[in-house]
Design an enzyme around this catalytic site. Structure first.
Site, short mmCIF file in Angstrom:
data_model
loop_
_atom_site.label_atom_id
_atom_site.label_comp_id
_atom_site.label_asym_id
_atom_site.label_seq_id
_atom_site.Cartn_x
_atom_site.Cartn_y
_atom_site.Cartn_z
CE LYS A 183 8.42 8.26 -0.43
NZ LYS A 183 7.59 7.18 0.11
CD GLU A 188 4.88 -1.34 -0.86
OE1 GLU A 188 4.10 -0.39 -0.88
OE2 GLU A 188 6.12 -1.21 -0.91
#
Length: 400
Positions: A152, A202
């Site tokens: 990723k 976040e």
């Protein structure tokens, strides 16, 4: 009320707190001021007893401040994405605290929302342009499928805005709070005359006593103004194999990092959904109990940074690909911003939905997680949707 180094809001019942809106009204952008508004408290820091560019020196700076001025001093500011780059942290001479911004009626008034719009005529320059960003995503996917890339990688792009006089940062902060009152809104020094301003959804990590919380977000979908379509997108995200796999990369990495530091580590088996004004996100709230109470929130943040949510995995290979494919320096973007005190408590959020303001310019950042199943046009659309948070804050609504 003004108190140097008072404890976090709510820990002293006899200590009145200032209203979040009054703290924002008192904020003035500069190298020695910071404004942080989160779900639990609001903080205004003024003056610098000491600047800290190396986070490894943070504990030393805090202990020196405790010896010289007493109380429980704080460190506030931002940590960069890349290792070896200077942090922008300082120990403030004054700390003013308030409650959650979402509980301040001043941020709910329609007149305040309208007044916060800048109304300036902004020119826009995407870097890279949309088609070039899509090509970079396609190249990352090709390498993953060939077995030569990371599992990723998070690829970002910027949007350069320019207007005479630049951004009205307090007004932008007010609009960001209006748009997502439960998020983490911030303005901190970014070096020189620059200011990092943003509204991150976040939480990287918080520590209060021995209680540790991390709330990673990975896997996203743009919101829709149509209620039925908005619900459909949320349901599709919660059932998306690509996004669930991307989210699992992040939660597994955070669990592995926290395990040596913590006991009673709780990681839910499946993510839930959280929403901002612009996006749906897959979310997992990880809770734990610290084994050693001497480990600070900042130490935990440095151990966790960078998570796969903002870099990729494996970290080294993802960093290399980012350096190759992104035509700009991330600086503080996708680092961490927040505060930590001399007792080890603190709260650090991932530096997302942010911009760097300096002079007439405002550089916006947005990124998307790329895995083998990624579609370049979908990732481009995700970054465009994420720009929406700041475009709304300056009175613009879309870009390319």
């Amino acid at each position: 009320m003004t108190t140097a180094y008072q404890a976090p809001a709510g820990t002293h019942a006899d200590t009145p707190a200032a209203s979040p809106s009054s703290l924002l009204a008192a904020y003035r952008p500069g190298p020695d001021q910071a404004f942080l508004a989160g779900p639990h408290s609001t903080l205004l820091a003024r003056g610098a007893l000491r600047h800290v560019t190396d986070p490894a020196r943070a504990a030393e700076a805090l202990e020196e401040a405790r010896r010289t001025v007493g109380g429980t001093p704080l460190l506030v500011g931002a940590i960069p994405f890349a290792p070896g780059r200077p942090a922008r942290l300082f120990v403030p001479a004054e700390v003013h605290r308030g409650g959650p911004a979402a509980e301040d009626p001043a941020f709910l008034l329609p007149a305040r929302r309208a007044a916060a719009a800048s109304g300036r005529d902004w020119t826009q320059l995407p870097v890279p342009a949309g088609p070039l960003y899509a090509e970079a995503v396609a190249e990352a996917v090709r390498r993953m499928r060939a077995g030569t890339g990371p599992s990723k990688v998070v690829l970002a792009r910027t949007l350069e805005l320019t207007a005479p006089g630049g951004a009205d940062l307090p007004a932008m902060l007010a609009r960001l709070i209006h748009r997502d009152p439960g998020g983490h809104t911030f303005a901190v020094p970014a070096g020189g005359a620059a200011t990092l301003v943003g509204a991150s959804p976040e939480l990287l990590v918080s520590r209060r006593g021995r209680t540790v919380v991390s709330n990673p977000l990975a896997g996203s979908a743009a919101r829709s103004a149509d209620l039925a379509e908005d619900i459909r997108r949320a349901a599709a995200l919660l059932d998306s194999p690509k996004d669930l796999a991307e989210h699992a990369f992040v939660t597994d990495a955070i669990r592995r990092v926290l395990e040596p530091y913590c006991e009673e580590l709780t990681v839910p088996q499946r993510p839930t959904l959280v929403r901002t004004a612009a996006m749906w996100h897959l979310s997992t709230t990880i809770t734990a109990t610290l084994r050693d109470p001497s480990v600070s929130a900042l130490e935990l943040a440095l151990a966790l940074h960078p998570t796969p949510a903002i870099c990729g995995t494996p970290t080294d290979r993802a960093r290399e690909l980012i350096a190759e494919l992104e035509p700009f320096d991330r600086g503080l973007y996708t680092g961490a911003v927040g505060w930590g005190d001399a007792d080890g408590d603190g709260e650090w959020v991932v530096t997302l939905r942010c911009a760097e303001a300096e002079g007439d310019g405002l550089r916006l950042y947005a990124g998307a997680g790329v895995v083998e199943a990624s579609d370049p046009e979908a990732e481009l659309a995700e970054t465009t949707a994420k720009f929406g948070t700041f475009l709304h804050a300056v009175g613009l609504e879309d870009t390319k």
